[in-house]
Design a protein around this motif. Structure first.
Motif, PDB file in Angstrom:
ATOM      1  N   LEU A   1       0.842  -1.195   0.000  1.00 50.71           N
ATOM      2  CA  LEU A   1       0.000   0.000   0.000  1.00 50.71           C
ATOM      3  C   LEU A   1       0.876   1.243   0.000  1.00 50.71           C
ATOM      4  CD1 LEU A   1      -2.541  -1.049   2.753  1.00 50.71           C
ATOM      5  CD2 LEU A   1      -3.051  -0.766   0.330  1.00 50.71           C
ATOM      6  N   PRO A   2       0.574   2.216  -0.854  1.00 49.23           N
ATOM      7  CA  PRO A   2       1.346   3.466  -0.816  1.00 49.23           C
ATOM      8  C   PRO A   2       1.283   4.077   0.593  1.00 49.23           C
ATOM      9  CG  PRO A   2      -0.101   3.422  -2.720  1.00 49.23           C
ATOM     10  CD  PRO A   2      -0.468   2.243  -1.859  1.00 49.23           C
ATOM     11  N   ARG A   3       2.410   4.416   1.155  1.00 53.11           N
ATOM     12  CA  ARG A   3       2.536   4.987   2.499  1.00 53.11           C
ATOM     13  C   ARG A   3       2.152   3.990   3.602  1.00 53.11           C
ATOM     14  NH1 ARG A   3       0.262   8.534  -0.697  1.00 53.11           N
ATOM     15  NH2 ARG A   3      -1.773   8.431   0.260  1.00 53.11           N
ATOM     16  N   GLY A   4       1.989   2.709   3.265  1.00 59.22           N
ATOM     17  CA  GLY A   4       1.737   1.683   4.278  1.00 59.22           C
ATOM     18  C   GLY A   4       0.399   1.821   4.972  1.00 59.22           C
ATOM     19  N   LEU A   5       0.366   1.385   6.220  1.00 63.07           N
ATOM     20  CA  LEU A   5      -0.865   1.453   7.000  1.00 63.07           C
ATOM     21  C   LEU A   5      -0.888   2.720   7.843  1.00 63.07           C
ATOM     22  CD1 LEU A   5      -1.484  -2.235   8.141  1.00 63.07           C
ATOM     23  CD2 LEU A   5      -2.833  -0.895   6.546  1.00 63.07           C
ATOM     24  N   GLN A   6      -0.987   3.853   7.159  1.00 60.67           N
ATOM     25  CA  GLN A   6      -1.209   5.112   7.860  1.00 60.67           C
ATOM     26  C   GLN A   6      -2.690   5.186   8.211  1.00 60.67           C
ATOM     27  OE1 GLN A   6       0.382   8.299   5.472  1.00 60.67           O
ATOM     28  NE2 GLN A   6       2.474   7.864   6.107  1.00 60.67           N
ATOM     29  N   ALA A   7      -3.127   6.286   8.776  1.00 60.71           N
ATOM     30  CA  ALA A   7      -4.475   6.407   9.341  1.00 60.71           C
ATOM     31  C   ALA A   7      -5.586   5.923   8.408  1.00 60.71           C
ATOM     32  CB  ALA A   7      -4.740   7.841   9.780  1.00 60.71           C
ATOM     33  N   ARG A   8      -5.640   6.433   7.195  1.00 63.38           N
ATOM     34  CA  ARG A   8      -6.728   6.087   6.283  1.00 63.38           C
ATOM     35  C   ARG A   8      -6.710   4.606   5.926  1.00 63.38           C
ATOM     36  NH1 ARG A   8      -6.197   5.923   1.284  1.00 63.38           N
ATOM     37  NH2 ARG A   8      -7.674   6.035  -0.323  1.00 63.38           N
ATOM     38  N   HIS A   9      -5.532   4.097   5.561  1.00 63.11           N
ATOM     39  CA  HIS A   9      -5.423   2.681   5.206  1.00 63.11           C
ATOM     40  C   HIS A   9      -5.686   1.787   6.409  1.00 63.11           C
ATOM     41  CE1 HIS A   9      -2.877   3.807   1.515  1.00 63.11           C
ATOM     42  NE2 HIS A   9      -4.081   3.449   1.110  1.00 63.11           N
ATOM     43  N   THR A  10      -5.268   2.216   7.596  1.00 59.13           N
ATOM     44  CA  THR A  10      -5.515   1.421   8.796  1.00 59.13           C
ATOM     45  C   THR A  10      -7.002   1.370   9.095  1.00 59.13           C
ATOM     46  OG1 THR A  10      -3.348   1.981   9.690  1.00 59.13           O
ATOM     47  CG2 THR A  10      -4.969   1.137  11.248  1.00 59.13           C
ATOM     48  N   ALA A  11      -7.694   2.484   8.952  1.00 50.91           N
ATOM     49  CA  ALA A  11      -9.145   2.506   9.183  1.00 50.91           C
ATOM     50  C   ALA A  11      -9.854   1.556   8.220  1.00 50.91           C
ATOM     51  CB  ALA A  11      -9.683   3.921   9.031  1.00 50.91           C
ATOM     52  N   LEU A  12      -9.445   1.543   6.962  1.00 50.44           N
ATOM     53  CA  LEU A  12     -10.040   0.622   5.989  1.00 50.44           C
ATOM     54  C   LEU A  12      -9.711  -0.831   6.328  1.00 50.44           C
ATOM     55  CD1 LEU A  12      -9.359   2.602   2.696  1.00 50.44           C
ATOM     56  CD2 LEU A  12     -11.569   2.245   3.801  1.00 50.44           C
ATOM     57  N   PHE A  13      -8.485  -1.080   6.765  1.00 50.82           N
ATOM     58  CA  PHE A  13      -8.072  -2.421   7.177  1.00 50.82           C
ATOM     59  C   PHE A  13      -8.954  -2.918   8.317  1.00 50.82           C
ATOM     60  CE2 PHE A  13      -5.620  -5.328   9.789  1.00 50.82           C
ATOM     61  CZ  PHE A  13      -5.041  -6.185   8.870  1.00 50.82           C
ATOM     62  N   VAL A  14      -9.118  -2.086   9.347  1.00 47.50           N
ATOM     63  CA  VAL A  14      -9.927  -2.455  10.514  1.00 47.50           C
ATOM     64  C   VAL A  14     -11.384  -2.681  10.104  1.00 47.50           C
ATOM     65  CG1 VAL A  14     -10.833  -1.630  12.736  1.00 47.50           C
ATOM     66  CG2 VAL A  14      -8.402  -1.386  12.202  1.00 47.50           C
ATOM     67  N   ARG A  15     -11.890  -1.861   9.208  1.00 42.54           N
ATOM     68  CA  ARG A  15     -13.269  -2.032   8.734  1.00 42.54           C
ATOM     69  C   ARG A  15     -13.424  -3.382   8.037  1.00 42.54           C
ATOM     70  NH1 ARG A  15     -14.797   2.626   5.282  1.00 42.54           N
ATOM     71  NH2 ARG A  15     -14.614   3.700   7.257  1.00 42.54           N
ATOM     72  N   LYS A  16     -12.453  -3.750   7.215  1.00 39.90           N
ATOM     73  CA  LYS A  16     -12.500  -5.045   6.526  1.00 39.90           C
ATOM     74  C   LYS A  16     -12.447  -6.193   7.540  1.00 39.90           C
ATOM     75  CE  LYS A  16     -10.422  -3.523   2.168  1.00 39.90           C
ATOM     76  NZ  LYS A  16     -11.546  -3.738   1.300  1.00 39.90           N
ATOM     77  N   VAL A  17     -11.507  -6.118   8.479  1.00 43.46           N
ATOM     78  CA  VAL A  17     -11.354  -7.172   9.483  1.00 43.46           C
ATOM     79  C   VAL A  17     -12.615  -7.286  10.340  1.00 43.46           C
ATOM     80  CG1 VAL A  17     -10.082  -7.875  11.547  1.00 43.46           C
ATOM     81  CG2 VAL A  17      -8.840  -7.043   9.550  1.00 43.46           C
TER      82      VAL A  17
END
Length: 85
Positions: free
Chosen positions: A10-26
């Motif tokens: 993921l571009p810029r890794g698991l920063q805030a936005r990507h982490t929020a999407l990750f948690v939503r998926k999980v």
């Protein structure tokens, strides 16, 4: 129980936005998800603990998934972390 190592793409890794999407998926699954990097561990449904791991693009992480829908969880997260979705 499934365990798999991933290189985060993921571009810029698991920063805030990507982490929020990750948690939503999980959180949409019943299985338990554990995420680890460099010996540090976080619950896959805990946004703050994941942010504490400071996961960047190119970092290797380990996912451990346990539950009745673990196959679906692992496939979903594999696509997400590989920047395919």
């Amino acid at each position: 129980m499934l365990m798999k190592n991933f290189i985060v793409q993921l571009p810029r890794g698991l920063q805030a936005r990507h982490t929020a999407l990750f948690v939503r998926k999980v959180s949409s699954f019943k299985s338990e998800v554990i995420l680890s990097k460099s010996g540090k561990v976080a619950n896959g449904k805990d946004i703050m603990k994941i942010m504490d791991l400071v996961i960047k693009e190119g970092d290797e992480i380990t996912l451990v998934v346990h539950g009745f829908d673990e196959q679906a969880v692992m496939e979903t997260l594999k696509k997400y972390l590989s920047n395919l979705t």
